[in-house]
Scaffold this active site. Structure first.
Site, short mmCIF file in Angstrom:
data_model
loop_
_atom_site.label_atom_id
_atom_site.label_comp_id
_atom_site.label_asym_id
_atom_site.label_seq_id
_atom_site.Cartn_x
_atom_site.Cartn_y
_atom_site.Cartn_z
N ASP A 81 -9.77 15.48 51.12
CA ASP A 81 -9.22 16.47 52.04
C ASP A 81 -8.24 17.42 51.36
O ASP A 81 -8.14 18.59 51.73
CB ASP A 81 -8.52 15.77 53.21
CG ASP A 81 -9.51 15.26 54.24
OD1 ASP A 81 -10.69 15.06 53.88
OD2 ASP A 81 -9.12 15.07 55.40
N CYS A 122 -9.96 6.71 51.13
CA CYS A 122 -9.34 7.95 51.60
C CYS A 122 -9.76 8.35 53.01
O CYS A 122 -10.46 7.63 53.69
CB CYS A 122 -9.57 9.05 50.58
SG CYS A 122 -8.55 8.80 49.10
N ASP A 123 -9.36 9.56 53.38
CA ASP A 123 -9.18 9.97 54.77
C ASP A 123 -10.34 9.68 55.72
O ASP A 123 -10.16 9.10 56.78
CB ASP A 123 -8.86 11.46 54.82
CG ASP A 123 -7.51 11.77 54.22
OD1 ASP A 123 -7.00 10.95 53.45
OD2 ASP A 123 -6.95 12.84 54.52
N LYS A 124 -11.55 10.13 55.40
CA LYS A 124 -12.67 9.96 56.34
C LYS A 124 -13.56 8.78 55.96
O LYS A 124 -14.45 8.41 56.72
CB LYS A 124 -13.52 11.23 56.40
CG LYS A 124 -12.73 12.47 56.76
CD LYS A 124 -11.93 12.29 58.04
CE LYS A 124 -10.99 13.44 58.27
NZ LYS A 124 -9.91 13.55 57.28
N CYS A 195 -3.09 9.17 48.29
CA CYS A 195 -1.80 9.85 48.16
C CYS A 195 -0.66 8.98 48.68
O CYS A 195 -0.78 8.29 49.68
CB CYS A 195 -1.83 11.18 48.88
SG CYS A 195 -2.97 12.37 48.12
N GLU A 491 -8.00 20.51 59.21
CA GLU A 491 -6.59 20.15 59.14
C GLU A 491 -5.77 21.41 58.89
O GLU A 491 -6.16 22.27 58.10
CB GLU A 491 -6.35 19.14 58.02
CG GLU A 491 -6.94 17.77 58.33
CD GLU A 491 -6.63 16.74 57.25
OE1 GLU A 491 -6.17 17.14 56.16
OE2 GLU A 491 -6.85 15.55 57.50
N SER A 517 -3.12 17.23 58.64
CA SER A 517 -3.13 16.25 57.57
C SER A 517 -2.08 15.20 57.87
O SER A 517 -1.09 15.45 58.56
CB SER A 517 -2.81 16.94 56.25
OG SER A 517 -2.39 16.01 55.28
#
Length: 616
Positions: A81, A122-124, A195, A491, A517
């Site tokens: 992202d 990570c995100d998704k 992150c 985002e 985000s």
């Protein structure tokens, strides 16, 4: 007794062809009676949170084989992202979640796998795999790649911790020199891993612990630390035992829908509120609950947000603490321990180890456990060496952070705030709700009234912010960026970041039917439902309209009369097929994204597919 799914392809003369192909993958006669376990990896060189996963699937697979199973690995896609942010690439981020869920279903059902180990980060990727796990409802254990070490740099003779957001803010701040900006950029993301703050990736990996689908330590143990290797080995060992519990002992408690049940979802949301997690977690938990046919909605989240205090403050809400500090204080189990002692958790839940909540806390809560090995694991710390390799260091803190009055994790009595880190707001502009990360909102901004500055896209808003067209007191409204309207629900990290860069971070609000985000802080309100493209009131806002925001009372109101709003709606709907679409926006939208938009629901439903359009 349930039948092993894999027997469909490994038993009977009519499956000779399938067995011949299995043999070509290395299987033997002895393997055809063993459980076939999918190792669902997500290695890619595009994403720092996944760049170190190439060999970790093999590590899990070897342990599965040693424990009496057959391991078969495949990979999913993974979008970063942060790299996709701020341009057309972000349109693909949320839709990739559905593709990941579908691809896991396709592979596992096509080959009749019996169980899964999901290697996400990570995100998704974690949400997509979680959705697939609850959709398939076969034994599963999650083990993620782990958090990145926090960056560090020396500014004004002081060492400060950094992350991606610091690099973005300084890069857009005209008062920061090129040299200082470059120094921060080079220092912000020093290692592999997700992150380093409580952004979406780490939030979701923490929530998987609370759901019971990941092993203790999964959400906070650094990607670089040697101790994390044991999580992968344990996942390979325990998935075989979990699989046999279901197929050979008819123990349905081993299935993900019975582990991650309604009570576990409530606990996960309570954890999220207490640690000020990413607002994206709301979207993903709602989506996962729908896949698991679990009755969990925005109403539940609203109810929980009103009673849970803020017990753990982490970047981006503070620069003092990052995930490595959460781990030192006891990680997810440490936060759950304080929530349990506050009487806020459902105790009738279990995890993939077969432990109930009380047993888990006794074994893994650093405030309770007598196990020195557990304490040593939570002392695992950063090395401060740039690397893309997993398990590359063995540094430890000299002591744990057990200060529950002024440390990273607090008791209820010493909470950062008695109001939790997330809130659901309702009002005429968000009839089905919207979300704000209160952990990142300045106390003076909890109530806010200002005139709207309306933009039809994120790009238009960014240009206006950097061009000085947004001033203190404004409510920046970015619409037609929802699941349908974007499409893809981008985002809005760049607009919120640039507000800070321009010195407006505490004097402006931002309202959108898009999302944020996990790195976002400030008065940033997203997930406005219904979205503009679905006829939501946010599509009727005009420049200069006043918007009232009241976080303590969970309200958000567009201060325009009902008669005027009705007239505006009539005017909008007179546009026919062009109604409820952005005016003057030029955006290339691929057929893949159009297909996503055709079936997408609004954020209050998790932005999942509208099953009613599919006969479901």
């Amino acid at each position: 007794m349930p039948k092993y799914r894999s027997h469909t392809t490994t038993h009977g003369r009519n499956m000779a062809g399938a067995r011949a192909l299995w043999r070509a993958t290395g299987m033997t006669d002895d393997d055809f009676g063993k459980p076939i376990i999918a190792v669902v990896n997500s290695f890619t060189q595009f994403v720092p949170g996944h760049v170190h996963l190439r060999d970790l699937g093999k590590l899990v697979a070897e342990q599965i084989v040693a424990s009496g199973g057959v391991a078969k690995e495949f990979n999913t896609i993974a979008v970063d992202d942060g790299i996709a942010m701020g341009h057309g690439g972000m349109l693909y981020s949320l839709p990739s979640r559905e593709l990941i869920a579908d691809s896991v279903e396709y592979m596992v059902n096509a080959h009749c796998a019996d169980a899964m180990v999901c290697i996400s980060n990570c995100d998704k990727i974690t949400p997509g795999m979680l959705m697939a796990s609850l959709r398939l409802n076969i034994p599963v254990i999650f083990v993620s790649g782990g958090p990145m070490e926090a960056g560090k740099t020396k500014l004004s003779d002081k060492i400060i911790k950094l992350d991606l957001i610091d690099a973005m803010i300084q890069g857009a701040n005209p008062n920061v020199s090129d040299e200082e900006s470059a120094q921060i950029e080079r220092s912000a993301c020093p290692t592999c891993g997700s992150c380093s703050g409580m952004f979406t990736a780490n939030s979701m990996n923490c929530l998987n612990e609370a759901l019971g689908l990941a092993l203790p330590g999964n959400g906070s143990l650094l990607a670089t630390h040697a101790d994390r290797k044991q999580l992968f080995l344990d996942a390979g060992k325990h998935i075989v035992a979990l699989t046999k519990r279901y197929y050979e002992q008819d123990d349905v408690s081993a299935l993900p829908r019975n582990i991650a049940n309604k009570a576990a979802f409530e606990n996960a949301m309570i954890l999220d509120i207490a640690m000020g997690g990413s607002t994206n977690t709301v979207l993903h938990l709602l989506a996962a609950a729908q896949e698991g046919e679990i009755d969990f909605s925005m109403t539940d989240i609203d109810h929980l947000s009103r009673k849970v205090p803020h017990l753990c403050k982490v970047a981006p809400s503070t620069q003092k603490y990052h995930m490595e500090d959460v781990h030192r204080a006891g990680g997810v189990i440490g936060i759950l321990g304080e929530l349990d002692r506050a009487g806020l958790l459902n105790r009738d839940v279990s995890n993939v180890l077969g432990l109930n909540l009380t047993q888990t806390l006794e074994a893994y809560d650093v405030m309770l456990t007598q196990d020195e090995g557990v304490k040593q694991m939570y002392a695992a710390g950063p090395a401060g060496i740039r690397t893309t390799k997993a398990f590359s260091q063995d540094c430890r803190y000299p002591s744990l952070d057990t200060d529950r009055e002024e440390g990273c994790i607090r008791t209820r009595e010493h909470a950062y705030s008695q109001d939790g880190g997330l809130a659901v707001l309702y009002g005429n502009i968000a009839a089905d709700g919207c979300i704000v990360k209160t952990a990142g909102v300045d106390k003076d901004s909890l109530t806010f009234r200002g005139p709207a500055k309306v933009f039809e896209s994120q790009d238009e808003a960014v240009e206006a912010i950097l061009g000085g067209k947004v001033v203190a007191g404004d409510v920046v409204v970015i619409r037609y960026e929802g699941p349908k309207g974007g499409p893809g629900m981008q985002e809005m990290l760049y607009p919120t970041t640039y507000l800070k860069s321009m010195g407006l971070g505490k004097s402006c609000a931002l309202l959108t039917d898009g999302r944020f985000s996990g790195g976002t802080s400030g008065l940033s309100i997203g997930h406005v439902s219904p979205e503009a493209a679905s006829g939501g009131l946010i599509g009727l806002v005009q420049d200069g309209d006043f918007i009232n925001i009241d976080i303590p009372n969970r309200g958000i109101v567009l201060d325009v009369s009902e008669a005027e709003l009705a007239a505006r709606r009539e005017t909008e709907e007179a546009h026919g097929d062009a109604a409820w679409s952005p005016k003057g926006r030029e955006r290339q939208v691929s057929y893949a994204l159009r297909a996503y938009a055709m079936l997408a629901t609004s954020a209050d439903k998790g932005a999942v597919r509208d099953k009613s359009k599919l006969g479901g």
